[in-house]
Scaffold this motif. Structure first.
Motif, short mmCIF file in Angstrom:
data_model
loop_
_atom_site.label_atom_id
_atom_site.label_comp_id
_atom_site.label_asym_id
_atom_site.label_seq_id
_atom_site.Cartn_x
_atom_site.Cartn_y
_atom_site.Cartn_z
N GLU A 54 10.08 -1.97 -7.34
CA GLU A 54 9.58 -2.32 -6.02
C GLU A 54 8.05 -2.28 -6.05
O GLU A 54 7.44 -1.81 -7.01
N ASP A 118 -1.75 -13.32 -1.32
CA ASP A 118 -2.02 -14.11 -2.53
C ASP A 118 -2.05 -13.20 -3.76
O ASP A 118 -1.55 -13.58 -4.83
N ASP A 121 1.51 -12.45 -4.76
CA ASP A 121 2.11 -13.58 -5.46
C ASP A 121 1.58 -13.67 -6.89
O ASP A 121 2.34 -13.95 -7.83
N GLU A 122 0.29 -13.45 -7.06
CA GLU A 122 -0.32 -13.52 -8.39
C GLU A 122 0.26 -12.45 -9.31
O GLU A 122 0.62 -12.73 -10.47
N GLY A 124 3.14 -10.92 -9.00
CA GLY A 124 4.53 -11.26 -9.29
C GLY A 124 4.64 -12.30 -10.38
O GLY A 124 5.48 -12.19 -11.28
N SER A 125 3.78 -13.32 -10.34
CA SER A 125 3.81 -14.37 -11.37
C SER A 125 3.46 -13.79 -12.74
O SER A 125 4.08 -14.14 -13.75
N GLY A 128 6.52 -11.60 -13.81
CA GLY A 128 7.86 -12.15 -13.70
C GLY A 128 8.71 -11.52 -12.60
O GLY A 128 9.92 -11.36 -12.75
N LYS A 129 8.07 -11.15 -11.49
CA LYS A 129 8.78 -10.54 -10.37
C LYS A 129 8.49 -11.32 -9.09
O LYS A 129 7.47 -12.00 -8.98
N THR A 130 9.39 -11.20 -8.13
CA THR A 130 9.16 -11.74 -6.80
C THR A 130 9.22 -10.58 -5.81
O THR A 130 10.26 -9.92 -5.68
N PHE A 131 8.11 -10.32 -5.15
CA PHE A 131 8.05 -9.22 -4.19
C PHE A 131 8.08 -9.81 -2.78
O PHE A 131 7.04 -10.10 -2.19
N ASP A 132 9.30 -10.00 -2.27
CA ASP A 132 9.44 -10.54 -0.92
C ASP A 132 9.01 -9.52 0.14
O ASP A 132 8.62 -9.90 1.25
N ARG A 156 7.42 -8.67 6.04
CA ARG A 156 7.10 -8.47 4.62
C ARG A 156 7.12 -6.99 4.21
O ARG A 156 6.92 -6.68 3.04
#
Length: 290
Positions: A54, A118, A121-122, A124-125, A128-132, A156
């Motif tokens: 997380e 932003d 998102d950076e 996460g990229s 290799g993760k997506t933090f919704d 969020r």
């Protein structure tokens, strides 16, 4: 033992990544706006093929102690499988020496909420993760940021900890922004979603001895003064308790932690914040397992 003289470029890059991109990392400029930067703690769990990592964001105060908060949250991140992101929003980004622009989310053409999203998102990229969703903590000026960010993006947040803000934005549509929420949608182009905020576990934390008022008493015509700026109380504990009352009157549950023998010191609040986040995280993960 490897001989650095015989390393391939790939070997050297792997060593550099291990040194600078994992654990307590170096400082990165934001790719979308390099005026802003951040540092991370990246837990070992992130390198496993399957993980349950997380995100926790710790927002600095006026002193910009972002490295200190990264270090203070590192062990929490390691043992709770959390990445820790600590942004840096420097003083005087617009060349005017303003220390406080980020606290109100908008400064000139800068939307600090978007800068933070932003960055997320950076990160996460890169990993290799997506933090919704993420947990957000801030103390002093950072507490002001969390207070207002929680109004703008409650969807969020899986937790929010508002620490000792010098000024508060009350959950009160009868008062103009920034003292209250009147004019919120016109300012931000987004409707305030009270139902979403009610779903966010909220902590408010302040030292019981945090009683100095020299930095937080607004003077007419100075800084961000507006009518009602001092109405929430004279001290940080008083102002935070007033904020708590408006949250709870609107149906938002708040855990209020007033720390004995603590003055205005964010590092002394970290343990209470981590306990709150750990409790919230256990409940969140238990719901996911079902």
């Amino acid at each position: 033992m490897s001989n650095p003289a015989h390393e391939t470029p790939g070997d050297a890059n792997a060593r550099a990544q291990a040194l600078y991109d994992y654990g307590s990392t170096t400082v990165f400029a934001s790719r979308n706006d390099p005026r802003f930067a951040y540092t991370l703690y990246v837990p070992p769990a992130l390198q496993a093929p399957s993980n349950d990592v997380e995100l926790v964001v710790a927002m600095h105060g006026t002193g910009r102690q972002f490295i200190g908060y990264r270090d203070a949250f590192a062990e929490f991140g390691r043992w709770n499988n959390c990445m820790v992101l600590c942004p840096l929003f420097p003083v005087g980004v617009l060349g005017d020496g303003n220390r406080s622009g980020y606290k109100h989310l908008i400064e000139g053409d800068i939307h600090y909420d978007r800068v933070l999203l932003d960055m997320i998102d950076e990160v996460g990229s890169r990993y290799g993760k997506t933090f919704d969703s993420f947990a957000l903590f801030g103390y002093s000026g950072g507490g002001q940021f969390v207070n207002r960010f929680a109004y703008l993006h409650p969807e969020r947040l899986w937790a929010a900890s508002i620490g000792a803000p010098g000024s508060v934005t009350l959950l009160d549509a009868g008062r103009d922004w920034w003292v209250g929420l009147r004019g919120f949608e016109q300012r931000f182009g987004k409707r305030f979603d009270l139902d979403a905020l009610r779903r966010v576990p909220v902590q408010m934390v302040v030292g019981k001895a945090d009683l100095e008022t020299w930095e937080i008493t607004f003077q007419e015509g100075v800084g961000s003064y507006m009518p009602g700026a001092n109405d929430a109380g004279a001290t940080r504990p008083e102002r935070l308790k007033t904020l708590q009352k408006t949250f709870e009157a609107a149906g938002v549950n708040v855990q209020f932690d007033e720390l004995p023998n603590v003055a205005h010191n964010g590092m002394q609040a970290v343990e209470a914040v981590q306990e709150f986040f750990a409790k919230t995280l256990r409940a969140r993960r238990a719901r996911t397992v079902r």
